[in-house]
Write an enzyme that holds these catalytic residues in place. Structure first.
Site, PDB file in Angstrom:
ATOM      1  N   CYS A 241       4.487  -0.045  13.194  1.00  0.00           N
ATOM      2  CA  CYS A 241       3.128   0.020  13.739  1.00  0.00           C
ATOM      3  C   CYS A 241       3.157  -0.470  15.188  1.00  0.00           C
ATOM      4  CB  CYS A 241       2.145  -0.767  12.897  1.00  0.00           C
ATOM      5  SG  CYS A 241       2.693  -2.394  12.381  1.00  0.00           S
TER       6      CYS A 241
ATOM      7  N   SER B 196       0.829  -1.209   0.000  1.00  0.00           N
ATOM      8  CA  SER B 196       0.000   0.000   0.000  1.00  0.00           C
ATOM      9  C   SER B 196       0.865   1.262   0.000  1.00  0.00           C
ATOM     10  CB  SER B 196      -0.932  -0.001   1.215  1.00  0.00           C
ATOM     11  OG  SER B 196      -0.197  -0.149   2.419  1.00  0.00           O
TER      12      SER B 196
END
Length: 809
Positions: A317, A185
């Site tokens: 993350c 992405s």
């Protein structure tokens, strides 16, 4: 009674209190469709409370946000010329239909744009996947999202995942490395930024997207392919030992340094608890301790390959400072001033962020804390390393400016947790003071140039670049210096430069990449003149078929086969060609290039053996000066909704243009009319085929639906009709498939289907046209496509596998 049995009983009681399985199922639908789970982890709360990463008074909101489902987010592909049209369609049609809509007694919340993302191109909604899929009222919106995602016009991507590419500040001329790219992405964002100017078919920059997992590389290929860029290459290497690549500059080989590097490393993923709920029960501090070393090695390898003045974004993350600030601090310390943290506080206005922290402690999974390296007992020094601790020297600590790092907390803007640091390289790393160069005269290349996808037999090894003779003496001195520095670093507890490491290449053996020489006979029917011999038409004399511009880069064309007929022609940018030709032995390339031409099974009779491919038409179109037909918007609607329309269906202007044109592949171009603002206001370029009495567009199904939506044509009902006619067309599709040549690609099969229709229609009267909806013909093509994928492509199965061990977006 065991702990698991007690948990199960407690969960059953909770469901009963809510009114049984039916109500619980509906609630679970709105909660993201997950089974009930106890979202508690005492060690997690104890650890982060002690570290103080959450501001005072916000702990309750922080934990409450982590227990809520993550909103779905989507991003409109920014570089496409019709991005504004997609945004207009979303806001004026689909979002308006959601107003005042209730599903299962609950009001549907309107999607909201992300305030910090430029030009309203990113949106988030609280609609879960289960609700989108199961609710009849939302089925049209769901179909739109799925279809546009497959076209590459929309990407469903987590909001915080969009931040790192934005902070890279990419320009079209930048050479970019994405070190841990899958599933892709962020890579897609980088490609979009390269193509900011759609009038430039070949930007000078490129993206090399790497991933260590061979299977996930194919998922990466799938993502990148949707954007149809000639400037992307997917490679398969361990990011911590990715090789130095070489490029040719003025007849000499030089080491390739990247202007921008995205270093989104594998992490423990505790910032993803809202979507990966297994993290709740699996989280321990041990995860971060085990990943810290790998993260530091990958980041170190990244800054080594960064050009001076270049920018590298390090991101995870995870909220854990062991994976974040500790890695950055160690990198800054051993860089000895070669790196600095960039101040990005003024970038992305509207994004709520917390500054990086300067003090933290290390905790084992048994809850034992350590504040300094000297406190760690010898039997724990394999688990805990000195680079995990903050710098004690206050002056050094202030110079690092760790507060310039960004930590995104979930409760501030209803997102996941995330960490970002932006590094700028001011000078070479201390152990690489002399930038390595290979001064070597290059021999002239003749004939086909083959680039193998490395020696990629399973478990084969490739040794990293070796220094030239001119560098040997200095290398010895540098090695002695490094050794002494390493010994001193060990005494001080500081990590020195990474040791050299052999690369291991795994996975499938890829087909070679073969560049075509300028005198290849394949160019004759495409570029040069040919003799027409059709008696019924006025095709006398010499004529160029596509009339390619003299500036067309013929040498950038490649195929994936060394022997036999070349069925597909792909194109890459000049810069990627340079990389491919000079690194065939040290790089495992999974995929590169976009398809621009496809061989017809009987194309010679139409004047050219190769027809245009829709995949690469926007790259190829600027170089084509013949066989272009400008059509109006009504003609475009006919082309996209009818299978093989007769010429009489089109406007008189279009009929005049094709009257004296030979049969074969053509370009269909729509230019918007500024005086008709209600019409589609973005240009469209389609591949087509002109027959004896008809004109047809060769456009994939989802792309057809995309253009029709942009023109205001309702396609939802047509989808219903397609499903009803599926049983009727199954036998016909199987019969056509059996007659199709084995090994031909889907576009060749589609062309054979149209050729047969041409022959049938040619015998009929023009007053009895055979029409069918665009959905029906695309349904047949889709079946052929699926059969081809199942028969020929190992990627279709492999790309479904995702690596859950290291959490990435």
């Amino acid at each position: 009674m065991g702990r698991r049995a007690r948990d199960r009983r407690r969960q059953q009681q909770q469901r009963q209190e809510r009114g049984g399985g039916g109500g619980g199922g509906d609630q679970a639908g709105w909660a993201g469709g997950y089974p009930e789970i106890v979202k508690e982890n005492e060690l997690f709360e104890r650890y982060y409370r002690e570290l103080g990463i959450v501001p005072a008074g916000e702990w309750g909101a922080f934990m409450a946000a982590l227990r809520e489902p993550l909103p779905a987010t989507l991003r409109i592909t920014g570089y496409r010329s019709h991005a504004k049209e997609i945004l207009h369609c979303l806001k004026e049609k689909y979002f308006k239909e959601l107003q005042d809509l209730e599903v299962d007694g609950q009001k549907v919340e309107m999607p909201q744009s992300l305030s910090w993302y430029p030009e309203e191109l990113a949106w988030h909604t609280n609609l879960s996947r289960k609700i989108l899929r199961k609710s009849p009222q939302l089925e049209k919106f769901h179909q739109f999202l799925v279809s546009e995602t497959e076209c590459g016009n929309i990407s469903r991507q987590e909001a915080v995942s969009m931040i790192p590419p934005l902070l890279l500040n990419v320009n079209p001329h930048h050479k970019i490395l994405d070190m841990c790219a899958a599933p892709g992405s962020k890579t897609a964002q980088l490609i979009e930024m390269l193509h900011a100017d759609m009038n430039v078919p070949f930007p000078k920059g490129f993206v090399i997207a790497n991933d260590v997992d061979n299977k996930r590389c194919y998922l990466l290929v799938h993502q990148a392919k949707r954007l149809n860029s000639p400037c992307i290459m997917v490679v398969n290497h361990d990011a911590s030992s990715i090789p130095n690549l070489q490029i040719e500059v003025d007849g000499r080989k030089e080491v390739l340094f990247y202007d921008r590097i995205l270093c989104d490393v594998p992490c423990s993923g505790d910032g993803t608890m809202r979507k990966n709920i297994d993290v709740w029960k699996k989280w321990t501090t041990q995860n971060s301790l085990q990943l810290h070393g790998l993260q530091l090695r990958i980041a170190t390898r990244g800054v080594e390959q960064l050009a001076e003045g270049g920018r590298m974004v390090y991101s995870t993350c995870s909220l854990n400072p062991i994976e974040n600030e500790a890695v950055i601090a160690s990198l800054l310390e051993k860089s000895q001033g070669a790196l600095e943290l960039a101040d990005v506080s003024s970038e992305l206005p509207g994004l709520k962020r917390m500054p990086g922290i300067t003090k933290w402690k290390v905790m084992l999974k048994d809850g034992q804390w350590f504040e300094e390296w000297k406190d760690v007992p010898s039997n724990r020094q394999t688990q805990i390393r000195p680079t995990m601790f903050p710098v004690k020297d206050e002056e050094k600590l202030r110079a690092m400016n760790l507060e310039r790092c960004l930590r995104i907390l979930p409760h501030h803007q209803n997102t996941g947790g995330f960490f970002v640091a932006v590094l700028i390289k001011k000078s070479p790393m201390p152990w690489n003071k002399r930038q390595p160069k290979v001064h070597q005269k290059l021999p002239q290349r003749t004939g086909d140039t083959e680039v193998t996808a490395a020696n990629s037999d399973n478990c084969s090894e490739c040794i990293a670049e070796e220094p030239t003779l001119a560098e040997n003496e200095e290398s010895k001195k540098m090695q002695e210096l490094q050794n002494s520095d390493t010994e001193q670093s060990k005494k001080e507890g500081v990590c020195g430069p990474p040791p050299s490491k052999k690369m291991k290449l795994f996975g499938f053996k890829e087909d070679p990449f073969v560049f075509l020489p300028e005198d290849d006979p394949l160019f004759l029917p495409i570029h040069l003149q040919f003799q027409c011999s059709v008696n019924q038409k006025k095709y006398y004399g010499h004529r160029k078929f596509y009339a390619l511009d003299p500036s067309f880069p013929k040498t950038n064309l490649l195929t994936r086969t060394q022997e036999g007929k070349k069925r597909q022609l792909y194109m890459v940018s000049k810069e990627l060609r340079n990389v491919l030709l000079n690194n065939s032995e040290k790089m495992k390339v999974i995929n590169t290039g976009i398809k621009v031409w496809s061989r017809n099974s009987d194309g010679e009779q139409f004047g050219c053996a190769f027809r245009l491919a829709q995949e690469g038409i926007y790259t190829l179109y600027p170089f084509i000066h013949a066989r272009i037909i400008n059509v109006c918007i009504e003609d475009v609607k006919i082309l996209l909704t009818q299978e093989n329309p007769f010429l009489s269906k089109f406007s008189s202007e279009t009929q005049k243009k094709v009257k004296d044109m030979a049969m074969g592949s053509i370009v269909l171009k729509y230019d918007p009319d500024p005086e008709k603002p209600d019409d589609l206001q973005c240009p469209i370029v389609l591949c087509g085929w002109q027959g004896k009495t008809s004109l047809r567009a060769f456009v994939p199904k989802n792309e057809r639906l995309h253009y029709l939506r942009m023109m205001g044509v309702e396609v939802f009902k047509a989808k219903r009709k397609e499903e009803e006619s599926e049983s009727k067309t199954e036998e016909e599709v199987q019969h056509r498939l059996a007659q199709t040549e084995e090994g031909m690609d889907v576009e060749d099969k589609e062309h054979d289907l149209v050729t047969k229709m041409e022959a049938e229609i040619g015998e009929e009267s023009p007053h009895s046209p055979v029409e069918s909806s665009a959905m029906e013909v695309e349904n047949k093509i889709e079946d052929l496509d699926q059969s081809s994928k199942n028969a020929n492509s190992p990627v279709s199965q492999e790309s479904k596998d995702t690596d859950a061990s290291n959490v990435k977006d």
